[in-house]
Design a protein around this motif. Structure first.
Motif, PDB file in Angstrom:
ATOM      1  N   UNK A 286       0.833  -1.209   0.000  1.00  0.00           N
ATOM      2  CA  UNK A 286       0.000   0.000   0.000  1.00  0.00           C
ATOM      3  C   UNK A 286       0.872   1.265   0.000  1.00  0.00           C
ATOM      4  N   UNK A 287       1.894   1.282   0.843  1.00  0.00           N
ATOM      5  CA  UNK A 287       2.799   2.431   0.909  1.00  0.00           C
ATOM      6  C   UNK A 287       3.504   2.635  -0.429  1.00  0.00           C
TER       7      UNK A 287
ATOM      8  N   UNK B 175      -1.614   8.409 -14.481  1.00  0.00           N
ATOM      9  CA  UNK B 175      -1.168   7.010 -14.482  1.00  0.00           C
ATOM     10  C   UNK B 175      -0.494   6.636 -13.172  1.00  0.00           C
ATOM     11  N   UNK B 176       0.173   7.592 -12.526  1.00  0.00           N
ATOM     12  CA  UNK B 176       0.754   7.304 -11.209  1.00  0.00           C
ATOM     13  C   UNK B 176      -0.357   7.098 -10.172  1.00  0.00           C
ATOM     14  N   UNK B 177      -1.452   7.837 -10.284  1.00  0.00           N
ATOM     15  CA  UNK B 177      -2.583   7.612  -9.382  1.00  0.00           C
ATOM     16  C   UNK B 177      -3.215   6.245  -9.628  1.00  0.00           C
ATOM     17  N   UNK B 178      -3.309   5.837 -10.907  1.00  0.00           N
ATOM     18  CA  UNK B 178      -3.800   4.492 -11.213  1.00  0.00           C
ATOM     19  C   UNK B 178      -2.889   3.429 -10.611  1.00  0.00           C
ATOM     20  N   UNK B 179      -1.588   3.673 -10.690  1.00  0.00           N
ATOM     21  CA  UNK B 179      -0.610   2.782 -10.069  1.00  0.00           C
ATOM     22  C   UNK B 179      -0.925   2.623  -8.586  1.00  0.00           C
ATOM     23  N   UNK B 180      -1.172   3.738  -7.904  1.00  0.00           N
ATOM     24  CA  UNK B 180      -1.512   3.688  -6.483  1.00  0.00           C
ATOM     25  C   UNK B 180      -2.785   2.905  -6.230  1.00  0.00           C
ATOM     26  N   UNK B 181      -3.786   3.098  -7.087  1.00  0.00           N
ATOM     27  CA  UNK B 181      -5.061   2.392  -6.910  1.00  0.00           C
ATOM     28  C   UNK B 181      -4.894   0.890  -7.107  1.00  0.00           C
ATOM     29  N   UNK B 182      -4.139   0.491  -8.132  1.00  0.00           N
ATOM     30  CA  UNK B 182      -3.946  -0.939  -8.383  1.00  0.00           C
ATOM     31  C   UNK B 182      -3.131  -1.601  -7.272  1.00  0.00           C
ATOM     32  N   UNK B 183      -2.088  -0.920  -6.796  1.00  0.00           N
ATOM     33  CA  UNK B 183      -1.315  -1.505  -5.698  1.00  0.00           C
ATOM     34  C   UNK B 183      -2.110  -1.505  -4.392  1.00  0.00           C
ATOM     35  N   UNK B 184      -2.999  -0.517  -4.224  1.00  0.00           N
ATOM     36  CA  UNK B 184      -3.906  -0.554  -3.074  1.00  0.00           C
ATOM     37  C   UNK B 184      -4.817  -1.775  -3.132  1.00  0.00           C
ATOM     38  N   UNK B 185      -5.280  -2.095  -4.351  1.00  0.00           N
ATOM     39  CA  UNK B 185      -6.099  -3.304  -4.537  1.00  0.00           C
ATOM     40  C   UNK B 185      -5.295  -4.559  -4.228  1.00  0.00           C
ATOM     41  N   UNK B 186      -4.023  -4.587  -4.681  1.00  0.00           N
ATOM     42  CA  UNK B 186      -3.159  -5.740  -4.399  1.00  0.00           C
ATOM     43  C   UNK B 186      -2.963  -5.918  -2.892  1.00  0.00           C
TER      44      UNK B 186
END
Length: 243
Positions: free
Chosen positions: A56-57, A87-98
């Motif tokens: 998440x971090x 795209x960096x915000x999408x990166x954060x959202x996908x890793x938050x999902x992970x």
């Protein structure tokens, strides 16, 4: 301290935070790769929970990079700046999902520990599906968003010389093996997080560490456009004082 310098320090700190959290999250790889997944997760629950926090971090530090760089990039192209940040915000959202899926996996392991044999077999199937979702969210979708955002800002860095060109070229070149890793995971040639996957991601990860140190030490360079804007602002202020 000017705006470019401040943005460089914040972006550099976010790069280092993302990379540190990403490397530290590797502690759970032996657990997630164990033959008896749910039993391994149940036996190392604290490690998996810490890994979820680290993922998440990492994701939201990646998002912070795009936000920190947006004011600097905007002066050299609104569309590129918006795309890189998006795209960096999408990166954060996908890793938050992970990260969330790791928490789900812990919950499934707890249920399996208390279930009868028939239910436990079904839960093992569910656990494998949750782990696959975790890999797709982090090692495919998250990394792909990371690469697209990186390609946008490295291409703009190369044109504007906001950072030395050798750093921009290294970044653009490092995207190629990372995209290769993404495709190999997507088509199930290799598992996310194994040794080959890590090796393919290493060139871009190392480049971002070097870039982070550069930005913290030197900040973004002032381009000719920045200098012109600064001169115009000083001229306007002088005219206002004279009036």
């Amino acid at each position: 301290m000017d705006a470019n310098r401040k943005a460089g320090i914040v972006a550099g700190a976010m790069f280092l935070a993302a990379d540190a959290a990403g490397f530290a999250s590797c502690i759970a790889r032996p657990i997630l790769g164990a033959p008896n997944l749910l039993a391994a997760v149940a036996g190392s629950e604290a490690t998996v929970l810490v890994t979820a926090l680290l993922v998440f971090i990492m994701g939201w530090a990646d998002a912070g990079i795009g936000i920190a760089m947006y004011p600097v990039l905007r002066r050299h192209g609104e569309g590129v700046a918006f795309g890189a940040a998006g795209f960096r915000l999408l990166d954060g959202a996908f890793h938050g999902t992970a990260a969330l899926l790791l928490l789900v996996l812990v919950g499934v392991s707890r249920m399996a520990a208390a279930a009868d044999p028939a239910a436990a077999a079904q839960l093992r199937i569910l656990g494998s599906a949750v782990l696959a979702g975790h890999s797709l969210a982090g090692s495919v979708a998250g990394l792909m968003a990371w690469c697209v955002g990186a390609a946008l800002y490295y291409a703009r860095f190369y044109r504007t010389r906001l950072v030395p060109r050798w750093l921009s070229v290294w970044g653009l070149a490092g995207i190629v093996p990372t995209m290769t890793a993404i495709m190999l995971v997507l088509f199930r040639v290799l598992d996310g997080g194994n040794a080959v996957h890590t090796a393919l991601n290493l060139p871009l990860a190392l480049q971002e560490i070097v870039l982070a140190v550069w930005l913290i030490a030197r900040g973004f360079a002032r381009s000719a456009g920045d200098a012109a804007q600064g001169s115009a602002a000083r001229g306007s202020a002088a005219q206002g004082s004279a009036a």
